[in-house]
Design a protein around this motif. Structure first.
Motif, mmCIF file in Angstrom:
data_model
loop_
_atom_site.group_PDB
_atom_site.id
_atom_site.type_symbol
_atom_site.label_atom_id
_atom_site.label_comp_id
_atom_site.label_asym_id
_atom_site.label_seq_id
_atom_site.Cartn_x
_atom_site.Cartn_y
_atom_site.Cartn_z
ATOM 1 N N VAL A 137 0.780 -1.147 -0.167
ATOM 2 C CA VAL A 137 -0.099 -0.089 0.046
ATOM 3 C C VAL A 137 0.797 1.347 -0.084
ATOM 4 O O VAL A 137 1.981 1.063 0.814
ATOM 5 C CB VAL A 137 -0.899 0.022 1.311
ATOM 6 C CG1 VAL A 137 -0.347 -0.119 2.413
ATOM 7 C CG2 VAL A 137 -1.795 1.256 1.181
ATOM 8 N N LEU A 138 0.720 2.252 -0.996
ATOM 9 C CA LEU A 138 1.351 3.438 -0.854
ATOM 10 C C LEU A 138 1.316 4.244 0.453
ATOM 11 O O LEU A 138 -0.061 4.204 1.136
ATOM 12 C CB LEU A 138 0.635 4.389 -1.886
ATOM 13 C CG LEU A 138 1.394 5.361 -2.522
ATOM 14 C CD1 LEU A 138 2.760 4.898 -3.029
ATOM 15 C CD2 LEU A 138 0.593 6.389 -3.774
ATOM 16 N N LYS A 143 -5.702 6.186 4.776
ATOM 17 C CA LYS A 143 -7.023 5.388 5.304
ATOM 18 C C LYS A 143 -6.949 3.861 5.153
ATOM 19 O O LYS A 143 -7.320 3.061 5.993
ATOM 20 C CB LYS A 143 -8.095 6.002 4.298
ATOM 21 C CG LYS A 143 -9.418 5.657 4.567
ATOM 22 C CD LYS A 143 -10.608 6.290 3.788
ATOM 23 C CE LYS A 143 -12.112 5.770 4.329
ATOM 24 N NZ LYS A 143 -12.989 6.479 3.305
ATOM 25 N N ALA A 144 -6.334 3.534 4.104
ATOM 26 C CA ALA A 144 -6.247 2.161 3.730
ATOM 27 C C ALA A 144 -5.300 1.536 4.824
ATOM 28 O O ALA A 144 -5.499 0.338 5.664
ATOM 29 C CB ALA A 144 -5.712 1.809 2.478
ATOM 30 N N VAL A 145 -3.875 2.189 5.118
ATOM 31 C CA VAL A 145 -3.110 1.502 6.231
ATOM 32 C C VAL A 145 -3.837 1.266 7.530
ATOM 33 O O VAL A 145 -3.477 0.486 8.120
ATOM 34 C CB VAL A 145 -2.029 2.692 6.244
ATOM 35 C CG1 VAL A 145 -0.927 2.375 7.591
ATOM 36 C CG2 VAL A 145 -1.025 2.641 4.929
ATOM 37 N N PHE A 153 -2.966 -6.248 10.191
ATOM 38 C CA PHE A 153 -1.840 -6.141 9.448
ATOM 39 C C PHE A 153 -0.758 -5.350 10.231
ATOM 40 O O PHE A 153 -1.044 -4.443 10.789
ATOM 41 C CB PHE A 153 -2.117 -5.536 8.097
ATOM 42 C CG PHE A 153 -2.891 -6.562 7.242
ATOM 43 C CD1 PHE A 153 -2.413 -7.279 6.252
ATOM 44 C CD2 PHE A 153 -4.307 -6.753 7.536
ATOM 45 C CE1 PHE A 153 -3.224 -8.084 5.294
ATOM 46 C CE2 PHE A 153 -5.058 -7.517 6.654
ATOM 47 C CZ PHE A 153 -4.476 -8.359 5.671
ATOM 48 N N GLU A 154 0.467 -5.730 9.890
ATOM 49 C CA GLU A 154 1.707 -4.970 10.508
ATOM 50 C C GLU A 154 2.380 -4.587 9.286
ATOM 51 O O GLU A 154 2.570 -5.402 8.115
ATOM 52 C CB GLU A 154 2.473 -5.621 11.416
ATOM 53 C CG GLU A 154 1.723 -6.226 12.542
ATOM 54 C CD GLU A 154 2.532 -7.065 13.458
ATOM 55 O OE1 GLU A 154 3.933 -6.818 13.394
ATOM 56 O OE2 GLU A 154 1.846 -7.835 14.245
ATOM 57 N N VAL A 155 2.889 -3.464 9.309
ATOM 58 C CA VAL A 155 4.143 -2.835 8.463
ATOM 59 C C VAL A 155 5.423 -3.811 8.492
ATOM 60 O O VAL A 155 5.898 -4.037 9.763
ATOM 61 C CB VAL A 155 4.564 -1.471 8.479
ATOM 62 C CG1 VAL A 155 5.707 -1.222 7.327
ATOM 63 C CG2 VAL A 155 3.365 -0.500 8.241
ATOM 64 N N PHE A 174 4.525 0.718 1.666
ATOM 65 C CA PHE A 174 4.594 -0.288 2.728
ATOM 66 C C PHE A 174 4.207 -1.613 2.443
ATOM 67 O O PHE A 174 3.115 -1.778 1.641
ATOM 68 C CB PHE A 174 3.533 0.177 3.936
ATOM 69 C CG PHE A 174 3.679 1.439 4.489
ATOM 70 C CD1 PHE A 174 5.085 2.247 4.760
ATOM 71 C CD2 PHE A 174 2.714 2.281 5.026
ATOM 72 C CE1 PHE A 174 5.175 3.258 5.250
ATOM 73 C CE2 PHE A 174 3.022 3.630 5.645
ATOM 74 C CZ PHE A 174 4.153 3.908 5.701
ATOM 75 N N LEU A 175 4.922 -2.413 2.761
ATOM 76 C CA LEU A 175 4.501 -4.053 2.727
ATOM 77 C C LEU A 175 3.904 -4.440 4.135
ATOM 78 O O LEU A 175 4.681 -4.354 5.133
ATOM 79 C CB LEU A 175 5.965 -4.892 2.270
ATOM 80 C CG LEU A 175 6.590 -4.413 1.260
ATOM 81 C CD1 LEU A 175 7.979 -5.153 0.901
ATOM 82 C CD2 LEU A 175 5.951 -4.557 -0.030
ATOM 83 N N MET A 176 2.932 -4.945 4.012
ATOM 84 C CA MET A 176 2.052 -4.982 5.249
ATOM 85 C C MET A 176 1.803 -6.641 5.203
ATOM 86 O O MET A 176 1.480 -7.152 4.173
ATOM 87 C CB MET A 176 0.888 -4.399 5.357
ATOM 88 C CG MET A 176 1.218 -2.971 5.627
ATOM 89 S SD MET A 176 -0.394 -1.962 5.931
ATOM 90 C CE MET A 176 -0.671 -2.198 7.582
#
Length: 181
Positions: A137-138, A143-145, A153-155, A174-176
Motif C-alpha cells: 500500500v502506498l 485510510k487504507a493503512v 496487518f503490520e508494516v 508499505f509491505l504489510m
C-alpha cells in the motif's frame, strides 16, 4: 475457489460480495481501467497493463480452480463496482500465504466496499488454512493503512522511493502482512 454471496446495505447502498464468474470478465476489464484512472493509489495508470475480456476469463477460471486463490467482486445496481483478489502459489514453501489486492470505483467510496472485500478475504483465508495475507500500500493512502492495521496487518517493510506520482515526487510503499496462528 468460490465463496457464498453476501448482501450488504451501507449508507443507502445495497451490494453483494460474491465470487467472480467468467461472465464478469468484460465488465472487470472496463472497471479496472476506470479505477486505475481515478486514483494514484494503484500501481498502474489508466490503461497500463491492460487485461482484456479473455485475460480476465483466464484469471477467473484459474482462481476458481486453485484452492489458494480467491477472486471477489462487489456488485451494486447490476454492475461491478469493485473487486479483490487473493493470489497464492503452488510452491510448497510458500503455500501458506496469499497476496491481497483491492480496488473500488471512486463513486462508491464511503460504502465500506473495500472493507467488506477485505473481511470476506480474511474470513476465507482463515477458514482455508491460509496463515498469512500480504499486501502493499502506498504510504500516502493513510485510510487504507489504518484499515489494514485494524484487521491485524503490520508494516513488515518499506520500499523506499518506490513510486513516482503525478507531482513528480517519489513515495514509499508499505509491505504489510497479517499472520493467523
Amino acid at each position: 475457489m468460490r465463496v457464498n454471496p453476501k448482501k450488504f446495505e451501507i449508507n443507502n447502498l445495497i451490494y453483494i460480495i460474491r465470487s467472480a464468474k467468467e461472465e464478469d470478465a468484460q465488465n472487470l476489464s472496463e472497471v479496472r481501467v476506470q479505477i486505475d484512472g481515478e486514483t494514484e493509489n494503484m500501481d498502474r495508470e489508466k490503461g497500463e497493463a491492460y487485461i482484456d475480456e479473455s485475460g480476465f476469463k483466464q484469471i477467473i477460471r484459474s482462481d476458481t480452480e486453485r484452492k489458494n486463490n480467491l477472486f471477489l467482486v462487489a456488485e451494486a445496481n447490476d454492475r461491478i463496482v469493485g473487486f479483490s483478489r487473493c493470489e497464492g502459489t503452488q510452491l510448497k514453501r510458500m503455500s501458506h500465504k496469499v497476496e491481497f489486492g483491492v480496488c473500488v470505483l471512486k463513486e462508491f467510496w464511503g460504502h465500506s466496499i473495500g472493507k467488506k472485500l477485505l473481511e470476506e478475504s480474511i474470513h476465507w483465508a482463515d477458514s482455508n488454512g491460509i496463515k498469512k495475507i500480504s499486501l502493499s500500500v502506498l504510504e500516502t493512502n493513510s485510510k487504507a493503512v489504518k484499515l489494514y492495521q485494524r484487521y491485524g496487518f503490520e508494516v513488515e517493510g518499506i520500499l523506499k522511493k518506490d513510486k513516482i506520482l503525478s507531482d513528480g515526487n517519489y513515495y514509499n510503499t508499505f509491505l504489510m502482512g497479517r499472520f493467523n496462528v
